[in-house]
Design a protein around this motif. Structure first.
Motif, PDB file in Angstrom:
ATOM      1  N   UNK A  85      -1.632  12.236  47.289  1.00  0.00           N
ATOM      2  CA  UNK A  85      -1.385  10.664  47.059  1.00  0.00           C
ATOM      3  C   UNK A  85      -0.972   9.797  48.444  1.00  0.00           C
ATOM      4  N   UNK A  86      -0.943   8.638  48.216  1.00  0.00           N
ATOM      5  CA  UNK A  86      -0.768   7.696  49.253  1.00  0.00           C
ATOM      6  C   UNK A  86       0.473   8.030  49.964  1.00  0.00           C
ATOM      7  N   UNK A  87       0.422   7.708  51.255  1.00  0.00           N
ATOM      8  CA  UNK A  87       1.803   7.872  51.914  1.00  0.00           C
ATOM      9  C   UNK A  87       2.642   6.825  51.659  1.00  0.00           C
ATOM     10  N   UNK A  88       3.968   6.995  51.410  1.00  0.00           N
ATOM     11  CA  UNK A  88       4.874   5.876  51.002  1.00  0.00           C
ATOM     12  C   UNK A  88       4.979   4.876  52.112  1.00  0.00           C
ATOM     13  N   UNK A  89       4.924   5.098  53.326  1.00  0.00           N
ATOM     14  CA  UNK A  89       5.356   4.308  54.585  1.00  0.00           C
ATOM     15  C   UNK A  89       3.878   3.920  55.197  1.00  0.00           C
ATOM     16  N   UNK A  90       2.980   4.878  55.499  1.00  0.00           N
ATOM     17  CA  UNK A  90       1.603   4.538  56.118  1.00  0.00           C
ATOM     18  C   UNK A  90       0.706   4.514  55.245  1.00  0.00           C
ATOM     19  N   UNK A  91       0.352   3.355  54.881  1.00  0.00           N
ATOM     20  CA  UNK A  91      -0.733   3.102  53.711  1.00  0.00           C
ATOM     21  C   UNK A  91      -1.974   3.594  53.980  1.00  0.00           C
ATOM     22  N   UNK A  92      -2.179   3.968  55.437  1.00  0.00           N
ATOM     23  CA  UNK A  92      -3.631   4.448  55.929  1.00  0.00           C
ATOM     24  C   UNK A  92      -3.602   5.866  55.776  1.00  0.00           C
ATOM     25  N   UNK A  93      -2.557   6.145  55.509  1.00  0.00           N
ATOM     26  CA  UNK A  93      -2.767   7.913  55.268  1.00  0.00           C
ATOM     27  C   UNK A  93      -2.286   8.252  53.905  1.00  0.00           C
ATOM     28  N   UNK A  94      -2.640   9.522  53.716  1.00  0.00           N
ATOM     29  CA  UNK A  94      -2.292  10.247  52.403  1.00  0.00           C
ATOM     30  C   UNK A  94      -1.384  11.323  52.755  1.00  0.00           C
ATOM     31  N   UNK A  95      -0.653  11.817  51.811  1.00  0.00           N
ATOM     32  CA  UNK A  95       0.192  12.789  52.108  1.00  0.00           C
ATOM     33  C   UNK A  95       0.413  13.867  50.883  1.00  0.00           C
ATOM     34  N   UNK A  96       0.980  14.963  51.076  1.00  0.00           N
ATOM     35  CA  UNK A  96       1.179  15.982  49.902  1.00  0.00           C
ATOM     36  C   UNK A  96       2.528  15.730  49.315  1.00  0.00           C
ATOM     37  N   UNK A  97       2.361  15.691  48.052  1.00  0.00           N
ATOM     38  CA  UNK A  97       3.624  15.825  47.235  1.00  0.00           C
ATOM     39  C   UNK A  97       3.991  16.975  46.460  1.00  0.00           C
ATOM     40  N   UNK A  98       4.743  17.938  46.979  1.00  0.00           N
ATOM     41  CA  UNK A  98       4.973  19.181  46.404  1.00  0.00           C
ATOM     42  C   UNK A  98       5.146  19.233  45.040  1.00  0.00           C
ATOM     43  N   UNK A  99       6.113  18.358  44.842  1.00  0.00           N
ATOM     44  CA  UNK A  99       6.801  18.537  43.503  1.00  0.00           C
ATOM     45  C   UNK A  99       5.785  17.809  42.418  1.00  0.00           C
ATOM     46  N   UNK A 100       4.641  17.408  42.748  1.00  0.00           N
ATOM     47  CA  UNK A 100       3.641  16.823  41.841  1.00  0.00           C
ATOM     48  C   UNK A 100       3.722  15.622  41.234  1.00  0.00           C
ATOM     49  N   UNK A 101       5.139  14.834  41.810  1.00  0.00           N
ATOM     50  CA  UNK A 101       5.322  13.625  41.297  1.00  0.00           C
ATOM     51  C   UNK A 101       4.596  12.607  41.391  1.00  0.00           C
ATOM     52  N   UNK A 102       3.622  12.482  42.521  1.00  0.00           N
ATOM     53  CA  UNK A 102       2.547  11.553  42.463  1.00  0.00           C
ATOM     54  C   UNK A 102       1.447  12.067  43.104  1.00  0.00           C
ATOM     55  N   UNK A 103       0.195  11.451  43.206  1.00  0.00           N
ATOM     56  CA  UNK A 103      -1.164  12.028  43.580  1.00  0.00           C
ATOM     57  C   UNK A 103      -1.591  12.708  42.490  1.00  0.00           C
ATOM     58  N   UNK A 104      -2.654  13.441  42.939  1.00  0.00           N
ATOM     59  CA  UNK A 104      -3.547  14.418  42.148  1.00  0.00           C
ATOM     60  C   UNK A 104      -3.588  15.675  42.628  1.00  0.00           C
ATOM     61  N   UNK A 155     -10.310  15.584  47.057  1.00  0.00           N
ATOM     62  CA  UNK A 155      -9.473  14.292  47.138  1.00  0.00           C
ATOM     63  C   UNK A 155      -9.810  13.753  48.481  1.00  0.00           C
ATOM     64  N   UNK A 156      -9.346  12.448  48.549  1.00  0.00           N
ATOM     65  CA  UNK A 156      -9.507  11.797  50.053  1.00  0.00           C
ATOM     66  C   UNK A 156      -8.823  12.340  50.938  1.00  0.00           C
ATOM     67  N   UNK A 157      -9.447  12.882  51.981  1.00  0.00           N
ATOM     68  CA  UNK A 157      -8.856  13.188  53.319  1.00  0.00           C
ATOM     69  C   UNK A 157      -8.124  14.418  53.139  1.00  0.00           C
ATOM     70  N   UNK A 158      -8.786  15.279  51.982  1.00  0.00           N
ATOM     71  CA  UNK A 158      -7.987  16.483  51.701  1.00  0.00           C
ATOM     72  C   UNK A 158      -7.749  17.556  52.575  1.00  0.00           C
ATOM     73  N   UNK A 159      -8.826  18.035  53.343  1.00  0.00           N
ATOM     74  CA  UNK A 159      -8.712  18.891  54.577  1.00  0.00           C
ATOM     75  C   UNK A 159      -7.706  18.361  55.534  1.00  0.00           C
ATOM     76  N   UNK A 160      -7.912  17.115  56.068  1.00  0.00           N
ATOM     77  CA  UNK A 160      -7.078  16.559  56.834  1.00  0.00           C
ATOM     78  C   UNK A 160      -5.631  16.506  56.648  1.00  0.00           C
TER      79      UNK A 160
END
Length: 343
Positions: free
Chosen positions: A205-224, A250-255
């Motif tokens: 899902x979208x990174x909480x601080x850097x909106x140009x990045x996506x990030x991993x939410x291991x707990x599944x609380x956000x994102x897909x 997903x967007x930027x998945x491998x990255x």
């Protein structure tokens, strides 16, 4: 009153719908600016708030401020006086590298640097502009984008399938949704991956601080949910050549997934891969890496293999492309460096 009503009607007719979202029934109350930032790609909070201040954000057909709390079932729209890109789409005579074509579909090899579809400042020079010039009456997907089944990032090279008929669009889109298509990417990443192969799982899902990045939410609380399978192809000292197979898209998945396990893509500026992340800081090494960056001025990622069931014949077809020259040359330099390290 009639005159006022007419004026209002005229004003409404000048507004064009750019985005429309229906909030899930289970949506917890969330500020509309944050809600839209999670759904609109590459948008900034400032842009969303300015749209709200200008009266361009509507919920249930009523303009709202940025602090409105979106609830389940709300219909959120973003309206502007200028039409969205599909109204502005201009056919452009841009060459397309067609790997395969028949009456139902075509497979293209997109060069690095080409945006797949117009939007957010990229209204020309895209693959869609080129496709619109070379092919008439391409079917539109759910986002009104002609022929598009899936996409890859601007600076990622490689294979894309494009639908030429409504039947192909429906059939291929279902395969991508059901995860029955096959996609393999080749990536050069920082560091020596210890495992020979593995799987990265984690909601993106979208990174909480850097909106140009996506990030991993291991707990599944956000994102897909997102799943990437990787396999080491070659170890080259301070970098590793890997094959990545997507189970999801997903967007930027491998990255994002490779950064998450500590192996950011080589020269991926958005995710920090343009820095020297491994090795020494000696002058000669830094000069070597800078030279590699000049050879490959983008993230080292190529969509090499694409496979799917043909929508008409039902047969499985698969396509492969060679790595582009910039990636090949960069990898060769690292091979030479790795050999020098062994000696």
């Amino acid at each position: 009153m009639k005159d006022n009503d007419s004026a209002l009607e005229g004003q409404e007719q000048e507004l064009f719908e750019h985005y429309r979202f229906v909030a899930d029934k289970g949506q917890n109350p969330l500020r509309v600016d944050k809600y839209l930032m999670n759904l609109i790609e590459n948008v900034t909070r400032n842009k969303v708030q300015n749209a709200a201040k200008s009266g361009n954000i509507y919920v249930n057909d009523v303009p709202v401020k940025q602090n409105y709390k979106v609830k389940g079932g709300d219909v959120v729209k973003v309206l502007f006086e200028h039409p969205p890109y599909e109204f502005l789409l201009v056919a452009e005579d841009i060459p397309i590298d067609i790997v395969y074509e028949d009456d139902e579909l075509l497979v293209v090899n997109k060069p690095a640097g080409m945006v797949v579809h117009p939007g957010h400042g990229n209204y020309s020079g895209t693959l869609i502009n080129a496709l619109t010039f070379h092919f008439e009456n391409l079917p539109k997907n759910s986002n009104d984008r002609p022929g598009l089944i899936h996409r890859i990032d601007k600076d990622t090279s490689g294979l894309l399938v494009v639908a030429k008929t409504e039947h192909a669009m429906t059939h291929l889109a279902k395969q991508f949704f059901d995860k029955t298509s096959s996609r393999e990417y080749i990536a050069l990443v920082w560091g020596n991956i210890e495992e020979e192969e593995g799987t990265v799982e984690g909601h993106i899902g979208r990174h909480p601080k850097n909106r140009m990045q996506n990030t991993v939410y291991e707990d599944g609380s956000q994102g897909k949910p997102a799943v990437t399978h990787f396999k080491v192809l070659e170890r080259l000292g301070y970098v590793t050549l890997v094959s990545c197979k997507l189970e999801t898209g997903r967007t930027h998945q491998i990255r994002v997934h490779m950064k998450h396990i500590g192996h950011t893509l080589f020269n991926d500026e958005r995710y920090g891969g343009e820095k020297i992340l491994k090795g020494t800081t000696f002058t000669k090494y830094k000069q070597f890496v800078d030279n590699c960056f000049k050879i490959l001025p983008r993230q080292a990622l190529h969509a090499k293999t694409l496979g799917f069931e043909h929508p008409t014949t039902g047969k499985w077809i698969e396509f492969n492309t060679d790595l582009p020259e910039d990636m090949q040359e960069c990898i060769e330099k690292w091979r030479g460096y790795a050999k020098h390290m062994e000696d």
